[in-house]
Design an enzyme around this catalytic site. Structure first.
Site, PDB file in Angstrom:
ATOM      1  N   ASP A 291      45.095  18.744  -3.392  1.00 55.28           N
ATOM      2  CA  ASP A 291      45.698  20.053  -2.035  1.00 55.28           C
ATOM      3  C   ASP A 291      46.431  19.267  -1.616  1.00 55.28           C
ATOM      4  OD1 ASP A 291      46.225  22.649  -2.922  1.00 55.28           O
ATOM      5  OD2 ASP A 291      44.653  23.132  -1.258  1.00 55.28           O
TER       6      ASP A 291
ATOM      7  N   ASP B 142      43.056  28.846  -4.072  1.00 57.82           N
ATOM      8  CA  ASP B 142      42.368  28.900  -2.813  1.00 57.82           C
ATOM      9  C   ASP B 142      41.937  29.843  -2.582  1.00 57.82           C
ATOM     10  OD1 ASP B 142      43.798  26.713  -2.907  1.00 57.82           O
ATOM     11  OD2 ASP B 142      45.791  27.658  -1.474  1.00 57.82           O
TER      12      ASP B 142
END
Length: 187
Positions: free
Chosen positions: A24, A77
């Site tokens: 990420d 997420d």
């Protein structure tokens, strides 16, 4: 439940969260230096296409935004930290822990706190994309490991992958066969 099942979820979930954390950060921040724009944000928003973007994200309307803007969060997420939360629930159930003495409640609180900090950072950065796992992983995994270490159960959580054995007998089993017959009759 097989012991290996808990072992795989705990260790693989931790490694997966750690790798996703780095992934990420790379695609949001470092790719901007290499490609002159954040690849993950461009792909998620669907820039330069006629489509709405990747269908693996949630669009959340911003509160008090007169222009009707929205924030986005990827399913990764939500799902990847969810593995750790699911592991915590399963461990608590197997170890016969209460809600307060277990790990599930604290994992959920940590996930919610990480998500809240993500949105605070998003607003402080004036809407520039933020990697949610940058905030969520330290909260969830950090809380889980800290609690395990504080309670002395870290080895059971990560090394053995099983809860401590719970004794179900109020007295020890008999030693020889003559005593065992008397034990069965008296029980």
């Amino acid at each position: 439940m097989p012991i290996i099942y808990l072992l795989i979820i705990g260790q693989v979930g931790s490694v997966l969260l750690g790798c996703s954390f780095l992934y990420d950060i790379f695609w949001v921040f470092i790719s901007k230096m290499l490609f002159h724009e954040s690849v993950m944000i461009v792909v998620a928003r669907g820039d330069n296409t006629d489509e709405d973007g990747v269908p693996m994200l949630l669009k959340i309307p911003r509160m008090f935004d007169p222009w009707g803007g929205y924030s986005i969060i990827g399913f990764g997420d939500i799902l990847l930290p969810g593995l750790l939360v699911a592991f915590a629930l399963r461990y608590d159930w197997a170890a016969r822990k209460t809600l307060q003495s277990g790990y599930f409640l604290w994992s959920m609180v940590a996930y919610g706190s990480g998500l809240l900090i993500t949105y605070v950072a998003l607003n402080l950065m004036d809407g520039h994309g933020q990697p949610a796992l940058l905030y969520i992983v330290p909260f969830t995994l950090g809380t889980f490991i800290s609690l395990g270490k504080k309670r002395g159960e870290l080895r059971n959580l990560w090394m053995k992958g099983q809860p401590p054995r719970v004794c179900t007998h109020s007295h020890p089993p008999p030693k020889d066969s003559a005593d065992s017959a008397a034990h069965v009759i008296s029980s």
